[in-house]
Design a protein around this motif. Sequence first.
Motif, PDB file in Angstrom:
ATOM      1  N   SER A 242       0.821  -1.214   0.000  1.00  0.00           N
ATOM      2  CA  SER A 242       0.000   0.000   0.000  1.00  0.00           C
ATOM      3  C   SER A 242       0.856   1.265   0.000  1.00  0.00           C
ATOM      4  O   SER A 242       0.429   2.305  -0.487  1.00  0.00           O
ATOM      5  CB  SER A 242      -0.933  -0.003   1.215  1.00  0.00           C
ATOM      6  N   THR A 243       2.077   1.174   0.543  1.00  0.00           N
ATOM      7  CA  THR A 243       2.976   2.322   0.583  1.00  0.00           C
ATOM      8  C   THR A 243       4.353   1.891   0.086  1.00  0.00           C
ATOM      9  O   THR A 243       4.829   0.805   0.424  1.00  0.00           O
ATOM     10  CB  THR A 243       3.104   2.871   2.015  1.00  0.00           C
ATOM     11  N   ASP A 275      -0.087   5.306  -8.182  1.00  0.00           N
ATOM     12  CA  ASP A 275      -1.171   5.810  -7.339  1.00  0.00           C
ATOM     13  C   ASP A 275      -0.909   5.542  -5.854  1.00  0.00           C
ATOM     14  O   ASP A 275      -1.632   6.038  -4.997  1.00  0.00           O
ATOM     15  CB  ASP A 275      -2.502   5.163  -7.747  1.00  0.00           C
ATOM     16  N   LYS A 276       0.098   4.734  -5.547  1.00  0.00           N
ATOM     17  CA  LYS A 276       0.393   4.401  -4.158  1.00  0.00           C
ATOM     18  C   LYS A 276       1.099   5.566  -3.462  1.00  0.00           C
ATOM     19  O   LYS A 276       1.757   6.388  -4.100  1.00  0.00           O
ATOM     20  CB  LYS A 276       1.288   3.149  -4.090  1.00  0.00           C
ATOM     21  N   ASP A 277       0.980   5.602  -2.131  1.00  0.00           N
ATOM     22  CA  ASP A 277       1.707   6.604  -1.352  1.00  0.00           C
ATOM     23  C   ASP A 277       3.203   6.325  -1.444  1.00  0.00           C
ATOM     24  O   ASP A 277       3.634   5.160  -1.406  1.00  0.00           O
ATOM     25  CB  ASP A 277       1.265   6.561   0.112  1.00  0.00           C
ATOM     26  N   ARG A 278       3.998   7.388  -1.560  1.00  0.00           N
ATOM     27  CA  ARG A 278       5.444   7.217  -1.722  1.00  0.00           C
ATOM     28  C   ARG A 278       6.201   8.095  -0.728  1.00  0.00           C
ATOM     29  O   ARG A 278       5.781   9.203  -0.401  1.00  0.00           O
ATOM     30  CB  ARG A 278       5.871   7.597  -3.147  1.00  0.00           C
ATOM     31  N   LEU A 279       7.314   7.565  -0.256  1.00  0.00           N
ATOM     32  CA  LEU A 279       8.208   8.297   0.631  1.00  0.00           C
ATOM     33  C   LEU A 279       9.642   7.937   0.255  1.00  0.00           C
ATOM     34  O   LEU A 279       9.939   6.770  -0.027  1.00  0.00           O
ATOM     35  CB  LEU A 279       7.941   7.914   2.096  1.00  0.00           C
ATOM     36  N   VAL A 306       8.112  14.936  -3.772  1.00  0.00           N
ATOM     37  CA  VAL A 306       7.580  13.956  -2.829  1.00  0.00           C
ATOM     38  C   VAL A 306       8.328  14.101  -1.505  1.00  0.00           C
ATOM     39  O   VAL A 306       9.461  14.599  -1.460  1.00  0.00           O
ATOM     40  CB  VAL A 306       7.745  12.523  -3.402  1.00  0.00           C
ATOM     41  N   ASP A 307       7.682  13.703  -0.410  1.00  0.00           N
ATOM     42  CA  ASP A 307       8.315  13.803   0.901  1.00  0.00           C
ATOM     43  C   ASP A 307       9.572  12.933   0.974  1.00  0.00           C
ATOM     44  O   ASP A 307       9.635  11.850   0.391  1.00  0.00           O
ATOM     45  CB  ASP A 307       7.341  13.360   1.994  1.00  0.00           C
ATOM     46  N   LYS A 325       6.424   8.357  10.454  1.00  0.00           N
ATOM     47  CA  LYS A 325       5.945   8.814   9.157  1.00  0.00           C
ATOM     48  C   LYS A 325       5.204   7.701   8.417  1.00  0.00           C
ATOM     49  O   LYS A 325       4.122   7.921   7.854  1.00  0.00           O
ATOM     50  CB  LYS A 325       7.132   9.301   8.323  1.00  0.00           C
ATOM     51  N   MET A 329       1.248   7.465   7.275  1.00  0.00           N
ATOM     52  CA  MET A 329       0.835   7.262   5.879  1.00  0.00           C
ATOM     53  C   MET A 329      -0.090   6.065   5.742  1.00  0.00           C
ATOM     54  O   MET A 329      -1.023   6.065   4.928  1.00  0.00           O
ATOM     55  CB  MET A 329       2.078   7.042   5.001  1.00  0.00           C
ATOM     56  N   VAL A 332      -3.867   7.088   7.477  1.00  0.00           N
ATOM     57  CA  VAL A 332      -4.549   8.352   7.189  1.00  0.00           C
ATOM     58  C   VAL A 332      -6.018   8.063   6.881  1.00  0.00           C
ATOM     59  O   VAL A 332      -6.322   7.163   6.115  1.00  0.00           O
ATOM     60  CB  VAL A 332      -3.887   9.057   5.977  1.00  0.00           C
TER      61      VAL A 332
END
Length: 332
Positions: A242-243, A275-279, A306-307, A325, A329, A332
Amino acid sequence: MTEGNFVDYVKIHLTSGNGGKGSTHLHREKYVAKGGPDGGDGGRGGHVIIRGNDNLWTLFHLKFKRHLRAGHGEHGSSGRSTGADGEDVYLDVPLGTVIRDTETNEVIFEITYNGEERIICEGGMGGRGNWHFKSATNQTPRYAQPGTPLEEKHVTLELKLLADVGLVGFPNAGKSTLLSVITSAKPKIADYEFTTLKPNLGIVEYRDFQTFVMADIPGIIEGAAEGKGLGYYFLRHIERNSTLLFLIPADAEDITKQYEILLDELRRYNPEMLDKDRLIAISKCDMLDDELQAELKVELDEKLGVDYMFISAVAQQGITELKDKLWKMLNV
């Protein structure tokens, strides 16, 4: 789990059971000369059923199982007795397993939740006995239906890891080191590329006994989407995370360029991955003094959209902040 015990790709031949034949028996007993037809139906052949099991993390238990066969249905008998059904065979697989037809490579279905059962090969139907076919004009039929034949398939089981966070980076970026520090996993660590040849999973312990799962994916190289290097072998595992945590070492020649290459490989393999959350985690930051880190921060603020954060797995810098963090993510 050792690296050799992680199996995520298995080919297997599956065979259901034949249906039993219907009986052509005619009823006979003392003082009843012509009792008529009383042949029973044949039993159903056994199914091959694939079942999701959340206690499994790998396909290792199927590594040496090349054939799986269900039981045949028993034939019908006198007194309208129906034959016993063939024994069903259950194939337990981890969640996230994709079942493909080996010959056509088409996806048949996926197993995504615990206890999910899908019939992959249906057993043959039992034939009807002769008592079904009696009529006013044919009171002693001497025929019955045969059972329908079994079904067989060559299938490929392909596991896509179900993890909360997937580590993405070039070979030797420090992914395995981070996993060993942030979880209790013990992946192989060495100073050469492609030390990790198979994905590793670890449970990250967070505050108040809460946890999430992190996966260390074998390193990406440019051209992986076309199968270069380990290619599709690892890219499919990233699909279910998911991330995505991009790990780029602080001593890389161009951090922004490395990130763009990694992102482009994911885009070419499956655009939905973007589309996935990225860090981004800039690893090995213990190699930078405060002045260099400040200069790098100014440059990254301009170029990255991006963060990002600075960490060092070896020096235990930024690890708690990274957990905070990632947890934020994920929730949320």
